[in-house]
Design a protein around this motif. Sequence first.
Motif, short mmCIF file in Angstrom:
data_model
loop_
_atom_site.label_atom_id
_atom_site.label_comp_id
_atom_site.label_asym_id
_atom_site.label_seq_id
_atom_site.Cartn_x
_atom_site.Cartn_y
_atom_site.Cartn_z
N VAL A 11 33.03 29.45 50.01
CA VAL A 11 33.08 28.24 49.20
C VAL A 11 32.34 28.46 47.89
O VAL A 11 31.19 28.92 47.89
CB VAL A 11 32.45 27.04 49.95
N GLU A 12 32.99 28.11 46.78
CA GLU A 12 32.31 28.06 45.50
C GLU A 12 32.06 26.60 45.15
O GLU A 12 32.99 25.80 45.09
CB GLU A 12 33.15 28.71 44.40
N HIS A 191 26.58 35.45 46.72
CA HIS A 191 26.90 36.54 45.79
C HIS A 191 25.79 37.59 45.76
O HIS A 191 26.00 38.70 45.29
CB HIS A 191 27.13 35.99 44.39
N ARG A 192 24.61 37.26 46.30
CA ARG A 192 23.49 38.22 46.32
C ARG A 192 23.25 38.81 47.70
O ARG A 192 22.33 39.63 47.87
CB ARG A 192 22.22 37.51 45.83
N PHE A 193 24.04 38.43 48.68
CA PHE A 193 23.74 38.77 50.06
C PHE A 193 23.81 40.28 50.33
O PHE A 193 22.86 40.88 50.84
CB PHE A 193 24.68 38.02 51.01
N VAL A 194 24.94 40.90 50.03
CA VAL A 194 25.11 42.32 50.34
C VAL A 194 24.09 43.16 49.58
O VAL A 194 23.52 44.12 50.12
CB VAL A 194 26.55 42.77 50.03
N ALA A 413 27.44 29.21 43.73
CA ALA A 413 28.03 28.59 42.53
C ALA A 413 28.99 29.53 41.82
O ALA A 413 29.79 29.09 40.99
CB ALA A 413 26.93 28.15 41.57
N THR A 414 28.93 30.82 42.13
CA THR A 414 29.78 31.80 41.43
C THR A 414 30.35 32.79 42.44
O THR A 414 29.75 33.83 42.71
CB THR A 414 28.97 32.57 40.37
N LEU A 415 31.53 32.49 42.97
CA LEU A 415 32.18 33.38 43.92
C LEU A 415 33.64 33.69 43.56
O LEU A 415 34.19 34.69 44.01
CB LEU A 415 32.14 32.79 45.33
N ALA A 416 34.25 32.83 42.76
CA ALA A 416 35.66 33.01 42.41
C ALA A 416 35.80 33.52 40.98
O ALA A 416 34.97 33.24 40.12
CB ALA A 416 36.43 31.71 42.58
N GLN A 417 36.85 34.27 40.76
CA GLN A 417 37.20 34.72 39.42
C GLN A 417 38.58 34.16 39.10
O GLN A 417 39.59 34.63 39.63
CB GLN A 417 37.20 36.25 39.33
N TYR A 423 37.74 39.44 45.19
CA TYR A 423 36.62 40.35 44.97
C TYR A 423 35.46 39.99 45.88
O TYR A 423 34.84 40.86 46.51
CB TYR A 423 36.18 40.31 43.52
N THR A 424 35.15 38.70 46.00
CA THR A 424 34.03 38.26 46.85
C THR A 424 34.29 38.60 48.31
O THR A 424 33.39 39.08 49.02
CB THR A 424 33.81 36.75 46.69
#
Length: 553
Positions: A11-12, A191-194, A413-417, A423-424
């Motif tokens: 979810v974004e 977005h910072r997990f990996v 807040a930032t997962l989709a392009q 990509y996510t």
Amino acid sequence: VYSDTDNSLVVEAPNGSGKTFSYLMAYAYELYSGRKLVVATPTKVLQEQILKQEIPQLLRVTHLDLEAQIVKSSSHYLDLDGFYNSLYQTDNPIQQTLILQMGILIWLTETETGDLDELQLTNYQAPLFAAIEHPGDARIGTAFAEYDFWNLARSRQEQADILITNHAYLANHYMDSIWGQNPFLVVDEAHRFVENVASSRNDSLQFESFWGMCSHLRNLLFYAEDSAKVRFGNNIEFKIILDKLEKNTNDLIHSINKVQQALYDNRNFATSREDRIQNAVSLGFQGQDLFRSVPQFKRLLSQMQDNIEIVRQETNQLLFLLYHQQKNLLTSDDVLIRDLQEEIDHLDYYSEQNYLLLDQLSEPQKLDHEGFVLEISNEEDPLSTNLTWLMLDPEEEVQQLYQYFDKKLFISATLAQQDDFSYTIKNLYLDPEKTLTYRAKPSFKVEKHLKIYALSDNDAPEDPNNPEYEEFISNLLTQIKNYNHILVLFTNLDVIRDVFSKLSENNNLKDYEILAQGLTGSNEKIAKRFGIAEKAVLLGANSFWEGIDFKHN
């Protein structure tokens, strides 16, 4: 809505849209089945916000009876036994240590958790904390076992319905029973997990510190005025063990130095180089280039491992004798016992790190998933070589983690392009066929609150290291009008300093408050001053300003 075949939801949701409350609400009514919700975030600030703001609001709205706890490393908790012992280490007390101890004694009359974070100190690197941080073992039969803060925290966590932790802790403890059976998982700031999983597996062998520790052990045993040899060398039982230790500690130091020399000899095969101050250098390697002869390094590391175990066993034997004679010992000899216990803990740590490295070399394919760095504090001295390695491809580890959790939500807040989550999903190592996606609408228009300008002036010097670059930027900032606050993002602290210097000398900016990271105070002070500044020019690196909410006056 999840189906039986869907394992994950990505979810974004923009900041300020209520995403935290939304996912807590979505899971809340599922927790009465005895399953827990685990929320992983990257920062302490967000963890505290969820615990103290979002969850109380959830309970007020739903009237549910749910308990929540933050899960953190044992080192965050005070070890009462260790603190008690520290009060009796009276040899050459340091004033700063005494002040800390007095503060902790007062705090102990108030705290209900024993969480050292409550002290809000800035000097957690003080030597005292190495002795009083909880090591994470279950205390049974010790003087303060009944009141042990770490055990009490674990008990509360076992009873809780919602557990909040950070990405790194989850990555290293996902098999812990504390999470319960088949728990739900939310990864906030996904977005910072990996990246955080990989960073949490950053291991090292600081060889300089290791053989320095061995030298300290030799000093305790043989060379200090009150060494074990001076005190007990006439006792035949002590003498036999001390004679062995004198040889074997030397052998251990030599084996450490041999590994350092072998690593140092391959320095010319580095793929990257970064020169540091005072002849220090950092060299980056691919695994196959650093360990060009895997059998050689396995032999050297195995020899070092054998020497560690020998020294550890003999030091334990010495401690056994000391314990049996403790009723006849003076108080000053108790200090020797504690010092030797600390040395054994250090040996255990280096043994663990050495095993990790041997594990990499035993499976050559793992070398492709690791990046290695030689930190050489003096490029001309092989014995100043240290080794760090980092997981480059955490896919296998992340996939194993996912198997322990159900109905996983990844939100940020930032997962989709451009409405595309491909990509996510790939970056999080999720199965596209079993992953749903959703993009929430923004609750406000950013362009109404913020304007971003990119420098495109043809007259601007291209090289940021050019002295004319700082001059150009300084002049440009003085010409910007009609804005209460200006934030300038740099990635080079030297440039920040030079621009700040030029702006500070400009009489046209006497009514402005100019704040610069690393120059005008701590991050906290700068943030507070920003709130009262009438006009400000702010200079800082991107990472520093992340998360600060800038509002118009």
